[in-house]
Design a protein around this motif. Sequence first.
Motif, PDB file in Angstrom:
ATOM      1  N   UNK A 307     -13.412  25.260 -19.060  1.00 45.54           N
ATOM      2  CA  UNK A 307     -12.358  26.145 -18.541  1.00 45.54           C
ATOM      3  C   UNK A 307     -12.694  26.623 -17.139  1.00 45.54           C
ATOM      4  N   UNK A 308     -13.960  26.971 -16.897  1.00 45.79           N
ATOM      5  CA  UNK A 308     -14.357  27.415 -15.563  1.00 45.79           C
ATOM      6  C   UNK A 308     -14.154  26.298 -14.548  1.00 45.79           C
ATOM      7  N   UNK A 309     -14.509  25.068 -14.938  1.00 43.48           N
ATOM      8  CA  UNK A 309     -14.318  23.929 -14.032  1.00 43.48           C
ATOM      9  C   UNK A 309     -12.838  23.705 -13.747  1.00 43.48           C
ATOM     10  N   UNK A 310     -12.003  23.854 -14.764  1.00 42.80           N
ATOM     11  CA  UNK A 310     -10.562  23.685 -14.569  1.00 42.80           C
ATOM     12  C   UNK A 310     -10.005  24.742 -13.622  1.00 42.80           C
ATOM     13  N   UNK A 311     -10.474  25.980 -13.760  1.00 44.37           N
ATOM     14  CA  UNK A 311     -10.053  27.051 -12.847  1.00 44.37           C
ATOM     15  C   UNK A 311     -10.443  26.699 -11.416  1.00 44.37           C
ATOM     16  N   UNK A 312     -11.690  26.239 -11.231  1.00 45.53           N
ATOM     17  CA  UNK A 312     -12.141  25.878  -9.887  1.00 45.53           C
ATOM     18  C   UNK A 312     -11.259  24.781  -9.283  1.00 45.53           C
ATOM     19  N   UNK A 313     -10.975  23.763 -10.092  1.00 47.77           N
ATOM     20  CA  UNK A 313     -10.158  22.660  -9.589  1.00 47.77           C
ATOM     21  C   UNK A 313      -8.781  23.119  -9.173  1.00 47.77           C
ATOM     22  N   UNK A 314      -8.141  23.899 -10.038  1.00 49.30           N
ATOM     23  CA  UNK A 314      -6.789  24.372  -9.744  1.00 49.30           C
ATOM     24  C   UNK A 314      -6.766  25.308  -8.541  1.00 49.30           C
ATOM     25  N   UNK A 315      -7.762  26.172  -8.437  1.00 52.32           N
ATOM     26  CA  UNK A 315      -7.817  27.109  -7.316  1.00 52.32           C
ATOM     27  C   UNK A 315      -7.988  26.351  -6.005  1.00 52.32           C
ATOM     28  N   UNK A 316      -8.873  25.345  -5.984  1.00 48.51           N
ATOM     29  CA  UNK A 316      -9.050  24.577  -4.757  1.00 48.51           C
ATOM     30  C   UNK A 316      -7.782  23.806  -4.401  1.00 48.51           C
ATOM     31  N   UNK A 317      -7.084  23.315  -5.395  1.00 50.00           N
ATOM     32  CA  UNK A 317      -5.825  22.614  -5.154  1.00 50.00           C
ATOM     33  C   UNK A 317      -4.803  23.561  -4.532  1.00 50.00           C
ATOM     34  N   UNK A 318      -4.720  24.773  -5.044  1.00 48.70           N
ATOM     35  CA  UNK A 318      -3.756  25.751  -4.518  1.00 48.70           C
ATOM     36  C   UNK A 318      -4.139  26.218  -3.118  1.00 48.70           C
ATOM     37  N   UNK A 319      -5.435  26.409  -2.883  1.00 45.06           N
ATOM     38  CA  UNK A 319      -5.891  26.879  -1.572  1.00 45.06           C
ATOM     39  C   UNK A 319      -5.627  25.855  -0.475  1.00 45.06           C
ATOM     40  N   UNK A 320      -5.660  24.584  -0.829  1.00 38.92           N
ATOM     41  CA  UNK A 320      -5.474  23.531   0.180  1.00 38.92           C
ATOM     42  C   UNK A 320      -4.028  23.059   0.291  1.00 38.92           C
ATOM     43  N   UNK A 321      -3.156  23.570  -0.564  1.00 36.35           N
ATOM     44  CA  UNK A 321      -1.790  23.037  -0.674  1.00 36.35           C
ATOM     45  C   UNK A 321      -1.031  23.057   0.652  1.00 36.35           C
ATOM     46  N   UNK A 322      -1.202  24.122   1.441  1.00 34.75           N
ATOM     47  CA  UNK A 322      -0.450  24.235   2.689  1.00 34.75           C
ATOM     48  C   UNK A 322      -1.267  23.831   3.908  1.00 34.75           C
TER      49      UNK A 322
END
Length: 419
Positions: A307-322
């Motif tokens: 779950x922690x790894x999934x949070x990290x992945x999603x957060x990095x995806x959102x941070x780089x989206x724009x």
Amino acid sequence: MSIISDALTPMKPPPGDADNQVVIARQAIVDDTRTVLGYELFDRSTSPSQHTADSDAALLFNALSFADTETLVGNKLVFINCTHESLAGGHLELIHPDKVVLEVPPIAGHDPALIAKMAEVMQKLHKEGFRFAFNHTVLTRGYAPWRALAAYVKLDLMVLSSDKVEAFVQFARSNTSAQLVAEKVETGEQHKLLASYGVKLFQGYWFAKPTMVKALTIRPSQATILRLINLVRSQADTAELEELLKRDPTLSFNLLRFINASGFGLNCEITSFRHALMILGMHKLFRWAALLVSTSRSGGPPPAIGQTAAVRGRLMELLTAELLSPEECDNAFTVGVFSLLDSMLGVPMAKALESVALPGPVVDALLHRRGLYAPFLELTEACERGDDAVFARVANALALSSRQVNMAHLQALAWAEPT
């Protein structure tokens, strides 16, 4: 100020945990110059008495999914012992036939009807490119339907006396195009005698004892794999399947490692989940998931790590989206989701990364903490730890406001919650 995740601190699994280990023995098959033609593989993770159709499938799956295939067999042939039932198993659809020789035992009781029936099964596999190895029984009366399919015939020196071996060699050279392999060769005298008969391939202690290859695994929970199977059965679209892979790092890790294994026969490395799904297709994805569920334990790794790894992945995806291109956002997700791979496997990150193909910039971020994705990973970890000083420094360098990062973190935490 950053938001502190409620996820538990990931803990490394015990490196010696038998549930997380695959043990495969291999024994070389060599020519008379001791050049290795291939390796016969044996599953040492289970009892030798458990040789069934399921164990055949598991051995092939484990060899291609969990062991380092370059270390295990390199570009040599793989000889796999099969039951008759396993020859009809769908798992063979996942294997590149050029890599594998299927060793098939004789029919118990030598029933002509069963021999003919099995010949039909093997003929279909032969048309797909698979090769077969048989023991000396294939040279006896009644097995003519199999002889035309024989690429290799093995002569067991623990079973056959020297005079019988010579007779079988002469018959085989006159009636088949198969290469002969003398197995269980234990002395120089045996080797010299068989070579004088014209045998060119050898296997046994005189040449090489079996060696063990061990590999640590991270296996998804059966519940997760069953969710994948249900999505496939319901003809879910690629986006839904990719979403499941993203939510479970153990599942995505296993898929990338399997599809890039040498036995799959690809000429390029697959580094994104979407590409992996496109290459496999629904039918093979179902076969892969079915094999994975049969070789996985019920629990899987500690849920907090995934779950922690999934949070990290999603957060990095959102941070780089724009800030980055869609492909770079995918890579950012991969950096985050595999940033705990060392904890999952219980080995250093450099060792963990040897078992999965990832783009160079992703490896740079994970292993050396440099490159395009490194600051986003640093910011993500700062959010997780509640490290305000690092959070402020990196967010400012990336021109991201505290509100942007905190909102993204909240979204990532909600996204990664188990459904």
